[in-house]
Design a protein around this motif. Structure first.
Motif, PDB file in Angstrom:
ATOM      1  N   UNK A 243     -68.438 -45.838  18.876  1.00  0.00           N
ATOM      2  CA  UNK A 243     -67.855 -47.178  18.925  1.00  0.00           C
ATOM      3  C   UNK A 243     -68.769 -48.060  18.084  1.00  0.00           C
ATOM      4  N   UNK A 244     -68.339 -48.369  16.870  1.00  0.00           N
ATOM      5  CA  UNK A 244     -69.188 -49.072  15.910  1.00  0.00           C
ATOM      6  C   UNK A 244     -68.957 -50.565  16.077  1.00  0.00           C
ATOM      7  N   UNK A 272     -64.194 -48.945  14.935  1.00  0.00           N
ATOM      8  CA  UNK A 272     -65.048 -50.052  14.516  1.00  0.00           C
ATOM      9  C   UNK A 272     -64.426 -51.373  14.939  1.00  0.00           C
ATOM     10  N   UNK A 273     -65.275 -52.283  15.405  1.00  0.00           N
ATOM     11  CA  UNK A 273     -64.805 -53.617  15.797  1.00  0.00           C
ATOM     12  C   UNK A 273     -65.966 -54.594  15.683  1.00  0.00           C
ATOM     13  N   UNK A 274     -65.634 -55.865  15.478  1.00  0.00           N
ATOM     14  CA  UNK A 274     -66.655 -56.894  15.312  1.00  0.00           C
ATOM     15  C   UNK A 274     -66.965 -57.569  16.649  1.00  0.00           C
ATOM     16  N   UNK A 275     -68.242 -57.875  16.834  1.00  0.00           N
ATOM     17  CA  UNK A 275     -68.656 -58.652  18.005  1.00  0.00           C
ATOM     18  C   UNK A 275     -68.295 -60.123  17.796  1.00  0.00           C
ATOM     19  N   UNK A 276     -67.944 -60.846  18.829  1.00  0.00           N
ATOM     20  CA  UNK A 276     -67.902 -60.419  20.237  1.00  0.00           C
ATOM     21  C   UNK A 276     -66.586 -59.790  20.657  1.00  0.00           C
ATOM     22  N   UNK A 277     -65.548 -59.779  19.767  1.00  0.00           N
ATOM     23  CA  UNK A 277     -64.247 -59.248  20.153  1.00  0.00           C
ATOM     24  C   UNK A 277     -64.306 -57.773  20.531  1.00  0.00           C
ATOM     25  N   UNK A 278     -65.326 -57.047  20.031  1.00  0.00           N
ATOM     26  CA  UNK A 278     -65.445 -55.633  20.359  1.00  0.00           C
ATOM     27  C   UNK A 278     -65.638 -55.401  21.848  1.00  0.00           C
ATOM     28  N   UNK A 279     -66.241 -56.358  22.538  1.00  0.00           N
ATOM     29  CA  UNK A 279     -66.576 -56.144  23.949  1.00  0.00           C
ATOM     30  C   UNK A 279     -65.332 -56.002  24.815  1.00  0.00           C
ATOM     31  N   UNK A 280     -64.370 -56.938  24.762  1.00  0.00           N
ATOM     32  CA  UNK A 280     -63.143 -56.701  25.542  1.00  0.00           C
ATOM     33  C   UNK A 280     -62.271 -55.592  24.953  1.00  0.00           C
ATOM     34  N   UNK A 281     -62.300 -55.443  23.630  1.00  0.00           N
ATOM     35  CA  UNK A 281     -61.441 -54.436  22.993  1.00  0.00           C
ATOM     36  C   UNK A 281     -61.860 -53.020  23.357  1.00  0.00           C
TER      37      UNK A 281
END
Length: 375
Positions: A243-244, A272-281
């Protein structure tokens, strides 16, 4: 499964690397210098633009072209809108792909064409369409390819793609190979510097090449795993779902490229996802069946016939912090609260392009090691 003993056997690694991926990663700095020279010889430094383009359109197939579009968006998106033209077609083959300009494209827009192949008739048709609309066209393609011949001098400017004589045909044709990105990206850096969309003078490009050289020294096959960030990352990602998570525009581009290269070169899935949206995603993945604690080791499991289940591992990629708020502490807390291991990469000090180059280089090396040592 990853053969970790192979990682610390440089000669065996070289024998197993049938596509020349390791050497391509190691010579990324040299590829940047060659590409910069090709750009100068093509006359980019002598261009006299009449102001900035209204927008930048980018077309090309494969992982390298997608990475170039992503990097240019991160670096120049604040100066002008950057749009990647998606291909259509019945198959992912050079002869089947087609591209079209948006209806609003015209004489104040810049079309960039990037390809490691150069036989795509759809790109030649796109250049012809752009010429009729009055768009400025610059292509980076293999020398003497059909696309280069179709564009050069009539419909736009062509920069020959930098290549290395050692590369076998299979590696050269792979859009995910480490050298492909820098061969296509470097001439466009020089071009966009010339038209005023970003700052990449020759001395900055040389700094990028130097950073790539230093990173290759740290990540090369002769450096043991315990002091080699790329080998360490490859061994950590074996038997896991990466999980990048990224923080910063440059890191976001590097993370998306890392996920794409892992998938294309090694067949290793990654998200891959960008913080902070990666946290709920991605948080639900850490709490579900992929969590490290979700499947306690079964004493009766056959270690040979029933390999360990795939679990998530967080990879945190960050640009050099410039002050302000950061979601990294929350990311670490979320991962550790679910017993999920975390790997972190942050570049050394330098300008934006240097930091980006280092993140791309380390993750490229890691993907290559994972590809070669997986059995």
């Amino acid at each position: 499964m990853l053969d970790e003993s192979l990682l610390d056997a440089p000669e065996a690694l070289a024998r197993a690397d049938r596509r020349g991926l390791l050497r391509g990663a190691a010579e990324a700095g040299a590829r940047v210098r060659t590409a910069a020279r090709h750009a100068a010889e093509a006359g980019i430094a002598e261009l006299k633009p009449e102001g900035r383009p209204r927008s930048v359109l980018i077309a090309g197939p494969g992982t390298a072209a997608a990475g170039v579009a992503d990097l240019i968006t991160a670096l120049a998106g604040a100066s002008a809108p950057v749009t990647r033209l998606e291909s259509t077609g019945v198959a992912p083959a050079a002869g089947a792909l087609r591209w079209s300009l948006p209806g609003w494209a015209g004489s104040v827009d810049l079309l960039l064409i990037t390809t490691t192949d150069g036989t795509e008739p759809g790109l030649a048709l796109l250049a012809e369409q752009a010429y009729r609309r009055g768009c400025n066209v610059v292509a980076v393609a293999p020398q003497r390819s059909p696309l280069a011949e179709a564009v050069d001098g009539v419909h736009g400017l062509v920069v020959p793609m930098a290549s290395a004589p050692f590369e076998p045909d299979e590696a050269e044709m792979s859009a995910a190979s480490p050298g492909a990105l820098w061969s296509l990206f470097t001439p466009l850096l020089a071009l966009l510097d010339r038209v005023g969309l970003l700052s990449a003078p020759p001395e900055t490009i040389e700094k990028v090449a130097a950073r790539l050289d230093r990173t290759a020294e740290r990540c090369g096959p002769a450096i043991a795993t315990y002091s080699n960030p790329a080998k360490t990352l490859a061994s950590e990602l074996a038997e896991s779902l990466p999980l990048i998570w990224t923080e910063g525009m440059g890191a976001a581009s590097a993370g998306r490229r890392f996920a794409a290269v892992l998938s294309e070169l090694s067949g290793h899935p990654a998200l891959a996802a960008e913080l902070p949206e990666a946290l709920p995603a991605h948080g639900v993945l850490l709490a579900g069946s992929l969590a490290a604690g979700a499947d306690p080791d079964d004493f009766f499991r056959d270690r040979v016939e029933e390999p360990e289940r795939l679990h998530a591992r967080v990879v945190l990629l960050r640009d050099r912090p410039v002050g302000g708020l950061s979601a990294a502490p929350a990311a670490r807390e979320l991962a550790l609260s679910h017993d999920t291991p975390i790997s972190e990469l942050e570049p050394e000090e330098g300008n934006e392009l240097e930091c980006l180059a280092e993140l791309v280089a380390i993750t490229d090396f890691a993907a290559v090691y994972l590809t070669i040592a997986s059995t």
